[in-house]
Design an enzyme around this catalytic site. Structure first.
Site, PDB file in Angstrom:
ATOM      1  N   ASP A  51       0.862  -1.166   0.000  1.00  6.76           N
ATOM      2  CA  ASP A  51       0.000   0.000   0.000  1.00  6.76           C
ATOM      3  C   ASP A  51       0.913   1.234   0.000  1.00  6.76           C
ATOM      4  O   ASP A  51       2.089   1.133   0.389  1.00  6.76           O
ATOM      5  CB  ASP A  51      -0.889  -0.017   1.244  1.00  6.76           C
ATOM      6  N   ASP A  85      -0.156   5.256   0.564  1.00  3.38           N
ATOM      7  CA  ASP A  85      -0.456   6.242   1.619  1.00  3.38           C
ATOM      8  C   ASP A  85      -0.420   5.582   2.983  1.00  3.38           C
ATOM      9  O   ASP A  85      -1.058   4.550   3.193  1.00  3.38           O
ATOM     10  CB  ASP A  85      -1.864   6.839   1.412  1.00  3.38           C
ATOM     11  N   LYS A 133      -9.025  -2.628  -2.921  1.00  2.07           N
ATOM     12  CA  LYS A 133      -8.799  -3.438  -1.726  1.00  2.07           C
ATOM     13  C   LYS A 133      -9.950  -3.247  -0.741  1.00  2.07           C
ATOM     14  O   LYS A 133     -10.371  -2.098  -0.566  1.00  2.07           O
ATOM     15  CB  LYS A 133      -7.500  -3.004  -1.034  1.00  2.07           C
ATOM     16  N   ASP A 169      -1.226  -0.242   5.998  1.00  2.00           N
ATOM     17  CA  ASP A 169      -1.460   0.460   7.266  1.00  2.00           C
ATOM     18  C   ASP A 169      -2.911   0.339   7.725  1.00  2.00           C
ATOM     19  O   ASP A 169      -3.256   0.816   8.792  1.00  2.00           O
ATOM     20  CB  ASP A 169      -1.097   1.941   7.153  1.00  2.00           C
TER      21      ASP A 169
END
Lengths: 293, 293
Positions: free
Chosen positions: A24, A26, A218, A243
């Site tokens: 991922d 960000d 996702k 995250d």
């Protein structure tokens, strides 16, 4: 219970176990315009160890080309083929699964990056960045003329969201259009904190219609299908790094790969302690792996 | 099973059973700018029979004064004292239940009518119609300075909704502000159909925060408390008339009064057949009662 990795030995064992790393962006590589400390070195190390790195982002405001520009600007090495976004996956879903006839159109709530990915797949669309829909003027239903060719409403992050866009999308949904969301992230991280995400903005329509959209990004299957169509990897030797529990980690679990949660994004220790979506591993920051260099 | 009233005898029995009639407005008295056929005559008949008529609207875009103007424009007789709106009820809740200190402020997502009711109760507020918040320009969190005096976020229907408003409200909620919604109506009727309502717009923040707001309007208790504070009535001889099951009819049930559903608004026959919120009576249109004249 997730394994909390802290030592150099634990980090080394982790890296040795996997050949393919899905990241991922960000909250993992960067937050807003700030690269997470050490991440550039860690990615370089992985490439030097001949690991495959793939970037999987739910950010639907950017096309893969736009995203490549973001990587360049941040000084993070990436090729366009390594980047998968929910805008791209949405376009692929519409063209290959919905098989939208060429006469059909998509009503877009979203940014130019999303429109660009639709263009790439040859999908006609309205709304989005059209100046007529980017207005705070009142919406008048009695004079609104529906485009009868619209058969899909696709919602992504739209920083110019307004009542006209919601009203038009709502009319198309009521007329029977398929309801798609690029992703369901309720927030997203920027410099200084969190802002409401695509999943939150889309909820206006979900609530007004009383139905949930089909979400492409996702943790949905479509995103993994897109990656598998372009890269071959052994799920047993693949690690998804993210995250966010309900998108990234769930995405990895749904896709049958191992999962690593980083604490540089939206997940707090309190949330981690009470979650039912348990990652295989947790580290404070992806940058921590640089001790291996 | 709701009693479906069709005959003049059934209508006459209904009117005789009640002294006080609480009316929802949109979808009952009018749809958008079109008065429901016969309604003006029926209301005049009720007044001639010395019935009390009270108007209870979840429309939070208008103050009671604004709403009186709407009644005048539509040619429907009403006094300001007979009109109760969720904007007014929200202001009353903030001043009498939350007892907001004079130094505190409310961040408003809503229209001037809502701001006017806050003014009437002496409640300081920001956001709302402020030109700085009515913009499609990007919101930049890193340069946003929170007003530390904000302790409540109040969301109502806002036809100028935009990302800046959502972002600011979200920051105040994350800082601990009380989360209030004027009402939870997911849609509202206008000329030509339905548009997304306040309850849908508010859901962006509910989804981003992961918490539901406290809703003030129908079917909430606060609205009934406001009416009781100004009018005395016997619940056993009071009838709530509305077009929406989950607000109007539930409001009547929660308040211990009888309920009459009209089919001139948002409720379809299919929804009525499957609902768990069963009204005491159903009629096609409030205007049908004019056969009694």
């Amino acid at each position: 219970m997730a394994a909390r990795l802290k030592s150099q030995e634990e980090y080394a064992t982790l890296i040795d176990k996997y050949d393919t790393f899905l990241f991922d962006c960000d909250g993992v590589l960067w937050n807003g315009d700030a690269v997470v400390d050490g991440v550039i070195d860690v990615l370089r190390m992985l490439r030097e160890k001949n690991k495959s790195v793939i970037f999987v982002t739910n950010n639907a405001s950017k096309s893969r080309v736009d995203y490549k520009g973001k990587f360049d600007k941040m000084g993070v090495q990436a090729t366009e083929e390594e980047i998968f976004g929910s805008a791209y996956a949405s376009a692929v879903y519409i063209s290959t699964v919905l098989r939208l006839p060429p006469t059909s159109k998509v009503y877009v709530i979203g940014m130019p990056g999303l429109e660009h990915e639709l263009d790439t797949e040859g999908i006609a669309h309205i709304g989005g960045s059209d100046p007529a829909d980017n207005t705070l003027e009142p919406f008048k239903l009695s004079t609104f003329v529906k485009d009868e060719k619209v058969s899909v409403v696709l919602c992504g992050l739209d920083l110019h969201i307004n009542y006209t866009k919601y009203c038009k999308a709502f009319q198309y949904l009521r007329a029977g259009a398929t309801f798609l969301a690029t992703n369901v992230d309720s927030t997203y991280p920027v410099d200084g904190g969190l802002l409401p995400g695509s999943g939150a903005l889309t909820y206006v329509l979900a609530k007004a219609m009383g139905v949930e959209p089909l979400s492409i990004g996702k943790p949905g299957k479509t995103m993994m299908d897109c990656i598998k169509a372009k890269h071959s990897f052994d799920p047993a030797r693949t690690l998804m790094v993210g995250d966010r529990l309900d998108t990234d980690i769930l995405f990895g679990k749904n896709g049958g790969v191992s999962t690593l949660l980083v604490m540089t994004g939206v997940t707090t220790e309190a949330v981690l302690e009470s979650t039912t979506i348990v990652p295989d591993y947790v580290i404070d920051s992806l940058g921590d792996l640089r001790v291996l260099i």
